[in-house]
Design an enzyme around this catalytic site. Structure first.
Site, short mmCIF file in Angstrom:
data_model
loop_
_atom_site.label_atom_id
_atom_site.label_comp_id
_atom_site.label_asym_id
_atom_site.label_seq_id
_atom_site.Cartn_x
_atom_site.Cartn_y
_atom_site.Cartn_z
N ARG A 218 0.75 -1.28 -0.07
CA ARG A 218 -0.11 -0.01 -0.01
C ARG A 218 0.97 1.25 -0.17
NH1 ARG A 218 -5.34 -1.18 3.92
NH2 ARG A 218 -5.85 -3.34 3.30
N HIS B 289 -2.19 -5.02 -4.07
CA HIS B 289 -2.80 -3.52 -3.80
C HIS B 289 -1.72 -2.65 -4.42
CE1 HIS B 289 -5.12 -0.58 -1.93
NE2 HIS B 289 -4.06 0.27 -1.72
N ASP C 193 -15.95 1.87 -3.39
CA ASP C 193 -15.11 3.14 -3.83
C ASP C 193 -14.66 3.03 -4.97
OD1 ASP C 193 -13.09 1.51 -3.52
OD2 ASP C 193 -12.58 1.98 -1.36
N LYS D 79 -16.35 7.22 -1.94
CA LYS D 79 -15.95 7.23 -0.40
C LYS D 79 -15.23 8.32 -0.16
CE LYS D 79 -12.32 4.60 0.82
NZ LYS D 79 -11.62 3.24 1.04
N ARG E 111 -12.69 9.51 2.75
CA ARG E 111 -11.72 9.20 4.27
C ARG E 111 -11.36 10.35 4.90
NH1 ARG E 111 -9.90 4.61 6.09
NH2 ARG E 111 -10.36 3.14 4.07
N ASP F 59 -14.84 -6.20 -2.75
CA ASP F 59 -13.52 -5.44 -2.48
C ASP F 59 -12.29 -6.28 -2.64
OD1 ASP F 59 -12.20 -3.26 -2.49
OD2 ASP F 59 -12.91 -2.24 -0.58
#
Length: 295
Positions: free
Chosen positions: A96, A129, A171, A194, A196, A220
Site C-alpha cells: 500500500r 494493492h 469506492d 468514499k 476518508r 472489494d
C-alpha cells in the site's frame, strides 16, 4: 509434463493451501520448521536435501515475523543448493505504501519488493494493492512477477446464487475490479464514492441506482478494519436493500472488523483462502497452479 518445482515448502500457519498447491502442481510437499525463542527471534530449519527447484508458499498477512522467517528460509535454500526459487504469497504485504506521503516516510512497497527480488526468481500473488503502480514487476523486480486476479473464481461463486445480486464496489478504487467480476458473472454492478477522514473514519455516497428490495454484494479486494464496507452496508439498508453480503479476496479483518460488519447488518461474508479465515469460500490453488505452469 515435469512439475514447475521439485518441492513446495510451506509453513505451519498456511499449510493446507500450500499442500493443495503442491498437489495441483504434482510436486512434493514439505514444511519449514520454525521455532520461536522467548526473545522473539526465530530459528528456521529446512528439510534436507534441498532440490534444485524450490517453491515457497506462505501468505504474508500480519507480516513482520513471517517476512524475516521467509527471507531466512530463502537464503538457506540457496546455500543448500537451490538454483531456482519461487514464492507464492497469496497476500503480498507492504504494497500500500508506494510513495512517501509525508517527509521521512519509508516507501515500503519499494523496499520490501527489492528484498524479495534479491531472494526469488519468481513471485506470484493475487489482487495485490497496486493502485498507483502499473505492474507487479515495478514493485517486485523479479524475472517473473505474476499478479493474478481472483475475479474468475469469485464470479463463479456469485453467479451460482439464485438471487442475481447487484455487485457494488465501495469506492472508486474498486471500479475496475468489481466490473471484471460482474462481467464474468453476468451481474449488474455499480460503484459508490468514499470520503476518508482517518484510518477508521469514512463516509459513503451510493450511486443513483434503485436498490429497494434487492440483494447486494459488496465486493472489494481487501477488507481490513471493515469500516468502509460497514458504512456502505448501512447506506444500502437505509436505501431499502433486502440483503447485503460481502465478498473479498483478502480477509484481513483486523481487530473488531467482523463485529463492525455484523452490527452494520452484513449477512454473509465470503473470501478466498489468500488469508485463512472462517469466511473462506474460494480455494486459490488451481489459479496459482495454472499460472505457474504457463509462466
Amino acid at each position: 509434463m515435469d512439475p514447475v518445482a521439485d518441492v513446495v515448502l510451506g509453513f505451519a500457519d498456511y499449510h493446507a493451501p500450500a499442500q493443495r498447491l503442491a498437489a495441483a502442481l504434482g510436486a512434493a510437499y514439505a514444511e519449514v520448521e520454525v521455532h520461536r525463542f522467548p526473545d522473539g527471534e526465530s530459528r528456521v530449519r529446512l528439510p534436507t536435501p534441498v532440490p534444485p527447484r524450490v517453491l515457497f508458499c506462505r501468505s504474508l498477512d500480519r507480516p513482520n515475523d513471517k517476512l524475516v522467517e521467509l527471507l531466512l528460509a530463502a537464503a538457506t535454500a540457496r546455500e543448500l543448493g537451490a538454483a531456482e526459487l519461487a514464492l507464492v504469497a497469496p497476500y503480498l504485504c507492504y504494497m500500500r505504501q508506494d510513495t512517501a506521503f509525508q517527509p521521512g516516510e519509508a516507501v515500503s512497497q519499494r523496499i520490501i519488493g527489492r528484498e524479495l527480488a534479491r531472494c526469488f526468481d519468481t513471485v506470484a500473488t493475487v489482487d495485490p494493492h497496486l493502485h498507483r503502480t502499473p505492474v507487479l514487476a515495478d514493485a517486485v523486480p523479479v524475472p517473473r512477477a505474476l499478479a493474478l486476479s481472483a475475479a474468475e473464481p469469485l464470479a463463479a461463486l456469485l453467479a451460482a446464487r439464485d438471487d442475481a445480486p447487484l455487485l457494488l464496489g465501495p469506492d472508486e478504487e474498486s471500479a475496475q475490479w468489481v466490473g471484471a467480476i460482474a462481467r464474468r458473472a453476468g451481474l449488474e454492478h455499480a460503484v459508490a464514492a468514499k470520503t476518508r477522514s482517518g484510518d477508521r473514519a469514512v463516509a459513503i455516497e451510493l450511486p443513483t441506482l434503485a436498490v429497494t428490495g434487492r440483494a447486494v454484494v459488496l465486493v472489494d479486494d481487501v477488507a481490513s478494519t471493515g469500516r468502509t464496507l460497514a458504512e456502505a452496508c448501512r447506506a444500502l439498508h437505509a436505501a431499502g436493500a433486502a440483503r447485503v453480503d460481502v465478498a473479498v479476496t483478502h480477509a484481513l479483518f483486523a481487530g473488531d472488523a467482523l463485529a463492525v460488519l455484523a452490527e452494520a447488518g452484513v449477512g454473509e461474508v465470503l473470501s478466498t483462502d489468500s488469508i485463512l479465515h472462517g469466511s473462506n469460500a474460494v480455494e486459490l490453488a488451481p489459479l496459482f497452479a495454472a499460472a505457474l505452469v504457463e509462466a
